[in-house]
Design an enzyme around this catalytic site. Structure first.
Site, short mmCIF file in Angstrom:
data_model
loop_
_atom_site.label_atom_id
_atom_site.label_comp_id
_atom_site.label_asym_id
_atom_site.label_seq_id
_atom_site.Cartn_x
_atom_site.Cartn_y
_atom_site.Cartn_z
N CYS A 137 -6.40 0.22 6.85
CA CYS A 137 -6.25 0.62 5.52
C CYS A 137 -7.10 1.83 5.12
CB CYS A 137 -5.92 -0.59 4.52
SG CYS A 137 -5.58 0.38 2.73
N CYS B 91 0.95 -1.29 -0.16
CA CYS B 91 0.07 -0.06 -0.03
C CYS B 91 0.79 1.27 0.10
CB CYS B 91 -0.83 -0.02 1.42
SG CYS B 91 -1.95 1.37 1.25
N ARG C 199 3.08 4.69 6.06
CA ARG C 199 3.33 4.09 7.52
C ARG C 199 4.19 2.55 7.55
NH1 ARG C 199 -2.06 4.89 10.38
NH2 ARG C 199 -2.79 4.54 8.37
N HIS D 144 -2.22 -3.73 5.02
CA HIS D 144 -2.04 -3.22 6.44
C HIS D 144 -3.32 -3.28 6.99
CE1 HIS D 144 -2.63 0.89 5.81
NE2 HIS D 144 -2.32 0.81 4.80
N ASP E 215 0.53 3.64 1.81
CA ASP E 215 0.39 4.32 3.00
C ASP E 215 1.99 4.55 3.62
OD1 ASP E 215 -0.01 4.44 6.04
OD2 ASP E 215 -1.63 4.02 5.58
CO CO Z 1 -3.28 1.28 3.09
#
Ligand code: CO
Length: 218
Positions: A101, A42, A46, A98, A44
């Protein structure tokens, strides 16, 4: 100093630190890369591939998009996959989702996100496949997290449906496919599914290959 200038300064500090701990660091980095893993994760911020696996630059080939999707018309993802499998000859392809999400959560809502709707539609389709199981989970966060898991598994199946993976399995018996989910609360990667060249894919999605096609494989 603006944020971007600060970022460039941090980069200089990082480069200096690498040289101090290993004077040959950038000589090694400039050599040809030979990663054994392709990470489809992803976007993302993090879930950075190298940091959470304690790997160095050069060890993981990375593709990231919203909600770690394997969409069969996505030329970007397919190009990365083909290069990783046929040129870099990676041994493992991993789809990494994750918990929590935002992309998966957005797909469970009725909100209009404009262009993004077209991307999230693929996740809604995964929800539909598992509607009976998901609809009865009362807690929204738990329902999203279960969809995160089911979505990862579905994307691994999507990999197995590509000619790129089927051809590599047929002629080279690699790579193995892994579906993992990362916990933002504990930092742990949990494996949900693993498929290799022995996987019995639904015959509807199978392609036939001539030996000639094997010769043109890099
Ligand atoms: Co995500």
């Amino acid at each position: 100093m603006d944020d971007f200038q600060k970022l460039l300064l941090q980069n200089k500090a990082w480069a200096q630190d690498q040289l101090e701990s290993d004077p040959t660091y950038f000589n090694r980095l400039a050599e040809i890369q030979k990663p054994e893993f392709l990470w489809i994760g992803c976007s993302d911020s993090r879930v950075p591939a190298n940091e959470v696996t304690y790997t160095e630059p050069g060890e993981i080939f990375v593709h990231r998009n919203i909600a770690n999707m394997v969409v069969n018309t996505d030329l970007n993802m397919l190009s990365v996959l083909q290069y990783a499998v046929e040129v870099l000859k990676v041994k493992h392809v991993m789809v990494v989702g994750h918990y929590g999400c935002g992309g998966v959560k957005a797909a469970t809502t009725n909100q209009n996100f404009g262009l993004l709707n077209k991307w999230l539609r693929n996740i809604k389709d995964v929800y539909r496949l598992h509607k009976n199981e998901l609809d009865i989970i009362p807690d929204i966060d738990r329902r999203v997290n279960r969809l995160v898991e089911l979505n990862v598994i579905e994307q691994v199946y999507n990999l197995a449906k590509t000619t790129i993976i089927q051809k590599a399995w047929h002629f080279h018996q690699r790579p193995s496919l892994h579906g993992c989910v990362f916990g933002l609360d504990n930092g742990i990667l949990k494996e949900l599914i693993q498929l290799d060249h022995n996987f019995q894919l639904d015959p509807l999605y199978r392609y036939e290959f001539s030996e000639k096609e094997g010769e043109t494989d890099s």
